[in-house]
Design an enzyme around this catalytic site. Sequence first.
Site, PDB file in Angstrom:
ATOM      1  N   SER A   1      41.641  37.842  38.952  1.00  0.00           N
ATOM      2  CA  SER A   1      41.057  38.624  37.850  1.00  0.00           C
ATOM      3  C   SER A   1      41.331  37.954  36.518  1.00  0.00           C
ATOM      4  CB  SER A   1      41.628  40.051  37.852  1.00  0.00           C
ATOM      5  OG  SER A   1      43.043  40.025  37.884  1.00  0.00           O
TER       6      SER A   1
ATOM      7  N   LYS B   1      47.468  35.326  48.424  1.00  0.00           N
ATOM      8  CA  LYS B   1      46.597  36.449  48.806  1.00  0.00           C
ATOM      9  C   LYS B   1      45.202  35.908  49.096  1.00  0.00           C
ATOM     10  CE  LYS B   1      45.103  39.750  45.740  1.00  0.00           C
ATOM     11  NZ  LYS B   1      43.633  39.580  45.827  1.00  0.00           N
TER      12      LYS B   1
ATOM     13  N   GLU C   1      41.195  37.168  50.281  1.00  0.00           N
ATOM     14  CA  GLU C   1      40.244  38.274  50.457  1.00  0.00           C
ATOM     15  C   GLU C   1      39.517  38.134  51.796  1.00  0.00           C
ATOM     16  OE1 GLU C   1      37.580  38.882  47.159  1.00  0.00           O
ATOM     17  OE2 GLU C   1      39.216  38.916  45.704  1.00  0.00           O
TER      18      GLU C   1
ATOM     19  N   GLU D   1      41.354  47.721  48.193  1.00  0.00           N
ATOM     20  CA  GLU D   1      40.698  47.927  46.891  1.00  0.00           C
ATOM     21  C   GLU D   1      39.403  48.722  47.058  1.00  0.00           C
ATOM     22  OE1 GLU D   1      40.237  44.428  44.455  1.00  0.00           O
ATOM     23  OE2 GLU D   1      39.086  45.519  42.942  1.00  0.00           O
TER      24      GLU D   1
HETATM   25  O1  KIV Z   1      42.756  39.629  41.091  1.00  0.00           O
HETATM   26  C1  KIV Z   1      43.347  40.710  41.062  1.00  0.00           C
HETATM   27  O2  KIV Z   1      43.824  41.182  40.026  1.00  0.00           O
HETATM   28  C2  KIV Z   1      43.458  41.444  42.317  1.00  0.00           C
HETATM   29  C3  KIV Z   1      44.002  42.837  42.271  1.00  0.00           C
HETATM   30  C4  KIV Z   1      43.007  43.727  41.658  1.00  0.00           C
HETATM   31  C5  KIV Z   1      44.423  43.306  43.608  1.00  0.00           C
HETATM   32  O3  KIV Z   1      43.103  40.937  43.329  1.00  0.00           O
END
Ligand code: KIV
Length: 301
Positions: free
Chosen positions: A60, A128, A130, A197
């Site tokens: 993000s 992380k 997706e 999410e």
């Molecule tokens: O990129 C991000 O901030 C995220 C969160 C919203 C989980 O993946």
Amino acid sequence: MSLTPNRGPFSDESRPKFTTASLREQKLRHEPITCLTAYDYSTARLVDEAGIDVVLVGDSLAQTMLGYENTLSVTMDEMLHHVKAVRRGVKGALLVADMPYGSYQIDPKSALRNAARFVKEGGAEMVKIEGGEKRAELIRQIIDAEIPVAGHIGLTPQSVNVMGGYKVQGKSLTGIEQLMRDAVALDRAGVACLYLEGIPREVAAMISAEISAPTIGIGAGPECDGQVLVLHDILNLTFAPPAKFVRRYGDAAALITNAVRAFRADVRSHQYPADEESYHLPRETGAALNEVLARKRAMRR
Ligand code: KIV
């Protein structure tokens, strides 16, 4: 400017390091896991020193820090730059790096290389990724390379073009079934935690009860094992109306704007800097300088 090595007003020197093991322990104790994003050294320090368990360098940052329209444009090198800065600010929290679009979808080899870069060069403790069951095999391979992985299912922003916008997922029976399959597949693959999410509260509750990995929700209701929000959202730094699930805990936009306006006004009205905000010559040097200037003036006459 001072960025002193002291740990700040809320720091807790005795705070135990939060690890991947702590994630599971907190789920078992029904103790909610706290997670916030941070993208740079100073906010990372503040978030860490305020006692947050998990700091996520989310992709993000594409929007919040770099002004891109969505998360698809941000590159590995841009992400790494921010992960390194956050690493320098985080001590107690678990540091998670988000794998950006294109860094793991092409082939497993480059995905592994990119995940390892976050650990080796960025100092991340977990990455992380997706996507649901279709990512399970890749996640297994990354875990085999000794890198803990967080899954992320539901409204996955990197799939914005496939989803046709940012839409809450799992609202139909088939959608719910798919989310359950995704969650179970990633749990079996060994994810250390699972970000949920933009899914209905009821579905997030079912997933959280079903799988052993802790769930961390964003727009997924209160039954998740933990909650994450984007720091810029809770501080009103996003220049956009907040999503339904965002709670604003402060107004950094107003704070910054007011401070900047006050500085501008002070400079323009000669109020800044004041004498006590200025450096002075030592008394003897000042006296000597005055003598030189007086001699120069006398010669000019
Ligand atoms: O990129 C991000 O901030 C995220 C969160 C919203 C989980 O993946």
